[in-house]
Scaffold this motif. Structure first.
Motif, short mmCIF file in Angstrom:
data_model
loop_
_atom_site.label_atom_id
_atom_site.label_comp_id
_atom_site.label_asym_id
_atom_site.label_seq_id
_atom_site.Cartn_x
_atom_site.Cartn_y
_atom_site.Cartn_z
N HIS A 68 0.86 -1.19 0.00
CA HIS A 68 0.00 0.00 0.00
C HIS A 68 0.89 1.24 0.00
O HIS A 68 1.79 1.34 0.85
CB HIS A 68 -0.85 0.06 1.27
CG HIS A 68 -1.79 -1.08 1.44
ND1 HIS A 68 -3.13 -0.98 1.12
CD2 HIS A 68 -1.60 -2.34 1.90
CE1 HIS A 68 -3.72 -2.13 1.38
NE2 HIS A 68 -2.81 -2.97 1.86
N VAL A 69 0.66 2.16 -0.92
CA VAL A 69 1.34 3.46 -0.90
C VAL A 69 0.21 4.48 -0.82
O VAL A 69 -0.59 4.61 -1.74
CB VAL A 69 2.22 3.67 -2.15
CG1 VAL A 69 3.00 4.98 -2.03
CG2 VAL A 69 3.18 2.50 -2.35
N ILE A 70 0.17 5.18 0.32
CA ILE A 70 -1.00 6.01 0.65
C ILE A 70 -0.58 7.46 0.89
O ILE A 70 0.14 7.74 1.85
CB ILE A 70 -1.70 5.47 1.91
CG1 ILE A 70 -1.98 3.97 1.76
CG2 ILE A 70 -2.98 6.25 2.19
CD1 ILE A 70 -2.30 3.26 3.06
N PRO A 71 -1.04 8.39 0.06
CA PRO A 71 -0.76 9.80 0.30
C PRO A 71 -1.54 10.28 1.53
O PRO A 71 -2.67 9.84 1.76
CB PRO A 71 -1.26 10.51 -0.95
CG PRO A 71 -1.70 9.46 -1.89
CD PRO A 71 -1.80 8.17 -1.16
N ARG A 72 -0.93 11.18 2.31
CA ARG A 72 -1.59 11.73 3.49
C ARG A 72 -1.39 13.24 3.52
O ARG A 72 -0.33 13.74 3.15
CB ARG A 72 -1.03 11.10 4.77
CG ARG A 72 -1.17 9.59 4.82
CD ARG A 72 -2.57 9.10 4.68
NE ARG A 72 -3.21 9.12 5.98
CZ ARG A 72 -4.46 8.76 6.21
NH1 ARG A 72 -5.22 8.36 5.23
NH2 ARG A 72 -4.96 8.80 7.40
N TRP A 73 -2.41 13.94 3.97
CA TRP A 73 -2.37 15.40 4.10
C TRP A 73 -2.61 15.77 5.56
O TRP A 73 -3.53 15.24 6.20
CB TRP A 73 -3.44 16.04 3.22
CG TRP A 73 -3.09 15.94 1.77
CD1 TRP A 73 -2.43 16.87 1.03
CD2 TRP A 73 -3.37 14.86 0.87
NE1 TRP A 73 -2.28 16.43 -0.27
CE2 TRP A 73 -2.84 15.19 -0.39
CE3 TRP A 73 -4.00 13.62 1.02
CZ2 TRP A 73 -2.94 14.36 -1.50
CZ3 TRP A 73 -4.08 12.78 -0.08
CH2 TRP A 73 -3.56 13.16 -1.32
N ALA A 74 -1.81 16.70 6.07
CA ALA A 74 -1.85 17.06 7.48
C ALA A 74 -3.11 17.84 7.86
O ALA A 74 -3.71 17.58 8.89
CB ALA A 74 -0.61 17.87 7.86
N ALA A 75 -3.51 18.79 7.06
CA ALA A 75 -4.56 19.72 7.47
C ALA A 75 -5.87 19.50 6.73
O ALA A 75 -6.65 20.42 6.56
CB ALA A 75 -4.08 21.16 7.26
N ARG A 76 -6.10 18.29 6.29
CA ARG A 76 -7.34 18.05 5.56
C ARG A 76 -7.92 16.73 6.00
O ARG A 76 -7.20 15.78 6.27
CB ARG A 76 -7.02 18.08 4.07
CG ARG A 76 -7.68 17.04 3.26
CD ARG A 76 -7.21 17.11 1.82
NE ARG A 76 -6.75 15.80 1.48
CZ ARG A 76 -7.24 15.09 0.49
NH1 ARG A 76 -8.11 15.58 -0.33
NH2 ARG A 76 -6.81 13.89 0.26
N ARG A 77 -9.21 16.71 6.06
CA ARG A 77 -9.91 15.47 6.38
C ARG A 77 -10.15 14.71 5.10
O ARG A 77 -10.69 15.24 4.15
CB ARG A 77 -11.25 15.78 7.04
CG ARG A 77 -11.24 15.59 8.50
CD ARG A 77 -12.64 15.78 9.04
NE ARG A 77 -13.30 14.54 9.34
CZ ARG A 77 -13.07 13.84 10.44
NH1 ARG A 77 -12.19 14.25 11.29
NH2 ARG A 77 -13.73 12.74 10.68
N SER A 78 -9.76 13.47 5.10
CA SER A 78 -9.99 12.62 3.94
C SER A 78 -11.48 12.37 3.78
O SER A 78 -12.18 12.12 4.77
CB SER A 78 -9.27 11.29 4.12
OG SER A 78 -9.74 10.36 3.17
N PRO A 79 -11.98 12.39 2.56
CA PRO A 79 -13.39 12.03 2.35
C PRO A 79 -13.65 10.57 2.70
O PRO A 79 -14.78 10.16 2.89
CB PRO A 79 -13.62 12.30 0.87
CG PRO A 79 -12.28 12.36 0.25
CD PRO A 79 -11.30 12.75 1.33
#
Length: 136
Positions: free
Chosen positions: A100-111
């Motif tokens: 699994h290669v999963i992008p992550r964002w610090a200041a955003r809630r994933s849908p």
């Protein structure tokens, strides 16, 4: 029981393929943890990492690195989570080796939420992310 990932590798099952080479195929997870969640699989069926020769494991690592760079360059996440599970006790759901290669964002809630639920992403979301990863 037929292996769904072998079906994707052979082109018999639909998938949002974002990258491939002679030994690997990388495609969007239909039940992603976040937008751009990609699975990198060897074309040769193997259940766990321990089923690979050292050279094959190194090649899978290199393919995962290539996909991580693609996600970084095209989606600009704040971070990338890389995960690989071996066996049901470790959380492996599909019994074909995959990373699994999963992008992550610090200041955003994933849908899709912060934890994996198995919920399928809308086809429109997958199509949009696929276009960003494979477009010019």
């Amino acid at each position: 029981m037929a292996c769904v990932f072998c079906g994707i590798v052979d082109g018999l099952e639909p998938a949002w393929v974002v990258w491939r080479d002679e030994e690997h195929v990388a495609f969007l997870d239909r039940s992603p943890l976040d937008e751009g969640h990609v699975l990198v699989v060897p074309r040769r069926h193997a259940v766990t990492l321990l089923d690979l020769a050292r050279e094959e494991a190194a090649a899978l690592g290199a393919a995962s690195h290539r996909v991580a760079r693609l996600l970084h360059e095209r989606l600009h996440p704040h971070g990338l989570k890389v995960q690989q599970c071996n066996g049901r006790a470790a959380g492996q759901v599909v019994m074909h080796l995959h990373v699994h290669v999963i992008p992550r964002w610090a200041a955003r809630r994933s849908p899709m939420g912060r934890r994996w639920t198995g919920r399928r992403a809308p086809e429109g979301v997958l199509a949009e992310v696929h276009a960003r990863l494979t477009g010019p």
